[in-house]
Design a protein around this motif. Structure first.
Motif, short mmCIF file in Angstrom:
data_model
loop_
_atom_site.label_atom_id
_atom_site.label_comp_id
_atom_site.label_asym_id
_atom_site.label_seq_id
_atom_site.Cartn_x
_atom_site.Cartn_y
_atom_site.Cartn_z
N LYS A 147 18.79 11.03 -6.75
CA LYS A 147 18.84 9.56 -6.82
C LYS A 147 18.27 8.90 -5.56
O LYS A 147 18.89 8.07 -4.92
CB LYS A 147 20.29 9.09 -7.05
N LYS A 148 17.02 9.29 -5.21
CA LYS A 148 16.36 8.72 -4.04
C LYS A 148 14.89 8.52 -4.31
O LYS A 148 14.28 9.22 -5.13
CB LYS A 148 16.52 9.65 -2.82
N TRP A 149 14.29 7.56 -3.57
CA TRP A 149 12.85 7.34 -3.61
C TRP A 149 12.19 8.13 -2.49
O TRP A 149 12.69 8.14 -1.37
CB TRP A 149 12.52 5.86 -3.41
N PHE A 150 11.05 8.78 -2.80
CA PHE A 150 10.29 9.51 -1.80
C PHE A 150 8.90 8.89 -1.66
O PHE A 150 8.25 8.59 -2.66
CB PHE A 150 10.15 10.98 -2.17
N ASP A 151 8.47 8.71 -0.43
CA ASP A 151 7.16 8.14 -0.16
C ASP A 151 6.07 9.19 -0.45
O ASP A 151 6.01 10.23 0.20
CB ASP A 151 7.08 7.69 1.31
N ILE A 152 5.23 8.91 -1.45
CA ILE A 152 4.16 9.86 -1.81
C ILE A 152 2.78 9.23 -1.61
O ILE A 152 1.78 9.70 -2.18
CB ILE A 152 4.31 10.34 -3.27
N ASP B 104 0.82 -1.22 0.00
CA ASP B 104 0.00 0.00 0.00
C ASP B 104 0.85 1.27 0.00
O ASP B 104 0.37 2.35 0.24
CB ASP B 104 -0.94 0.00 1.22
N ARG B 105 2.15 1.13 -0.30
CA ARG B 105 3.04 2.29 -0.33
C ARG B 105 3.45 2.62 -1.75
O ARG B 105 3.68 1.73 -2.58
CB ARG B 105 4.33 2.05 0.50
N VAL B 106 3.52 3.93 -2.04
CA VAL B 106 3.92 4.40 -3.37
C VAL B 106 5.11 5.33 -3.21
O VAL B 106 5.07 6.28 -2.43
CB VAL B 106 2.76 5.14 -4.07
N TYR B 107 6.18 5.06 -3.98
CA TYR B 107 7.38 5.87 -3.92
C TYR B 107 7.66 6.48 -5.30
O TYR B 107 7.50 5.82 -6.32
CB TYR B 107 8.59 5.03 -3.48
N LYS B 108 8.10 7.74 -5.28
CA LYS B 108 8.42 8.44 -6.53
C LYS B 108 9.93 8.69 -6.58
O LYS B 108 10.53 9.12 -5.60
CB LYS B 108 7.65 9.76 -6.59
N TRP B 109 10.51 8.43 -7.74
CA TRP B 109 11.95 8.58 -7.92
C TRP B 109 12.32 10.05 -8.21
O TRP B 109 11.71 10.69 -9.06
CB TRP B 109 12.42 7.72 -9.08
#
Length: 319
Positions: free
Chosen positions: A300-305, A290-295
């Motif tokens: 060069k990191k993933w952010f939880d959106i 249920d988590r979505v991450y945007k690059w």
């Protein structure tokens, strides 16, 4: 929908019917690249048109109807200047709104073959309409189980006019309001973009395909003039670098539909753990449970959106 029922054509074929291919004298239309078992191109065939199909074609060529369709910006060389994905989306939406389950647009082709078989057409006559090469491939389209009264276009449209004229007026008014809002939004967005006529993207494959889209998509002069006159937008393909989208939502919607039909994602350019690519905003995503991450490429990191993410499945391409 009624053209599919009377002409027996697939939705992709309907949206590729060129006016130059209409042989009015012999009541037939050249259908290009008819589906082949070996998936080869260049299999062009003439399909016979019965009177009901010709009636629908006349309706579609009626000047005011034609004018409204051409305002969508597609080629005036086509009988149906609309995007095939739009046809699919609206048909599915209509089915959902009416509580109809398990009905696909392709089922209308089955309906066509069945109707003509009910009317006593022979197998060779059916094949001139559906363009099936053999009875074995055609017979699964024909259902000769007895059924009751059949609805035809003229009855359906008469009923619609009697019952929904008032509602249609309200709908048309809403569309004009939406169009006006789109123009206003475009004007505001245009004024905030520093380099609107230059397209910069994070990944080269998106820029290449954006350029392909702009070469293939030709808005009509009336659409261009409307934005120039009312929003002072000189370039209808103005680009917003920050949002990674076209300023004019009309063009953005056309781009998203185009990418759904023609685009490809070069996954090698994206991080290995990428799971999805979002056409809207060219976002690179990693979806886990249920988590979505945007690059974020620049760091060069993933952010939880997850908290802000509003999933639109039609705009998500899965790896």
């Amino acid at each position: 929908m009624w053209l599919a029922i009377y002409a027996g054509r697939r939705e992709g074929e309907l949206c590729e019917m060129r006016l130059d291919d209409f042989d009015k004298k012999n009541n037939q239309w050249k259908i290009r690249d008819v589906k082949n078992p070996d998936r080869s191109k260049g299999n062009h065939k003439f399909a016979h048109l019965e009177p009901n199909a010709l009636l629908i074609i006349e309706e579609l060529l009626e000047p005011s109807t034609r004018k409204r369709m051409l305002e969508l910006g597609y080629s005036d060389a086509l009988l149906l200047p609309v995007n095939v994905q739009t046809v699919s989306d609206y048909f599915r939406r209509a089915c959902r709104l009416n509580g109809i389950e398990d009905l696909r647009f392709h089922d209308l082709r089955h309906e066509a073959a069945t109707r003509y078989a009910e009317d006593g057409f022979t197998i060779p006559q059916l094949q001139t309409i559906t363009l099936h090469s053999s009875w074995n491939s055609l017979k699964r389209y024909v259902n000769l189980r007895k059924r009751g009264e059949r609805l035809d276009y003229q009855t359906a449209i008469q009923f619609a006019r009697q019952q929904y004229d008032d509602n249609y007026s309200k709908f048309a008014l809403k569309q004009r309001y939406v169009s006006a809002a789109d123009i206003a939004d475009a004007e505001e967005a245009y004024s905030q973009v520093q380099t609107p006529d230059v397209i910069n993207t994070e990944f080269s494959f998106t820029k290449e395909q954006l350029e392909r889209f702009m070469k293939s998509f030709r808005p009509t002069k009336s659409v261009k003039d409307m934005y120039k006159e009312k929003s002072n937008i000189q370039n209808i393909f103005a680009w917003n670098d920050v949002q990674q989208s076209f300023v004019v939502s009309y063009i953005q919607n056309a781009w998203e539909n185009w990418f759904n039909d023609n685009g490809t994602v070069d996954w090698k350019q994206l991080p290995d753990d990428t799971t999805h690519f979002s056409i809207k905003g060219s976002d690179v995503l990693k979806i886990e449970d249920d988590r979505v991450y945007k690059w974020k490429k620049e760091i060069k990191k993933w952010f939880d959106i997850s908290k802000y993410f509003n999933a639109d499945i039609s705009n998500l391409i899965k790896k």
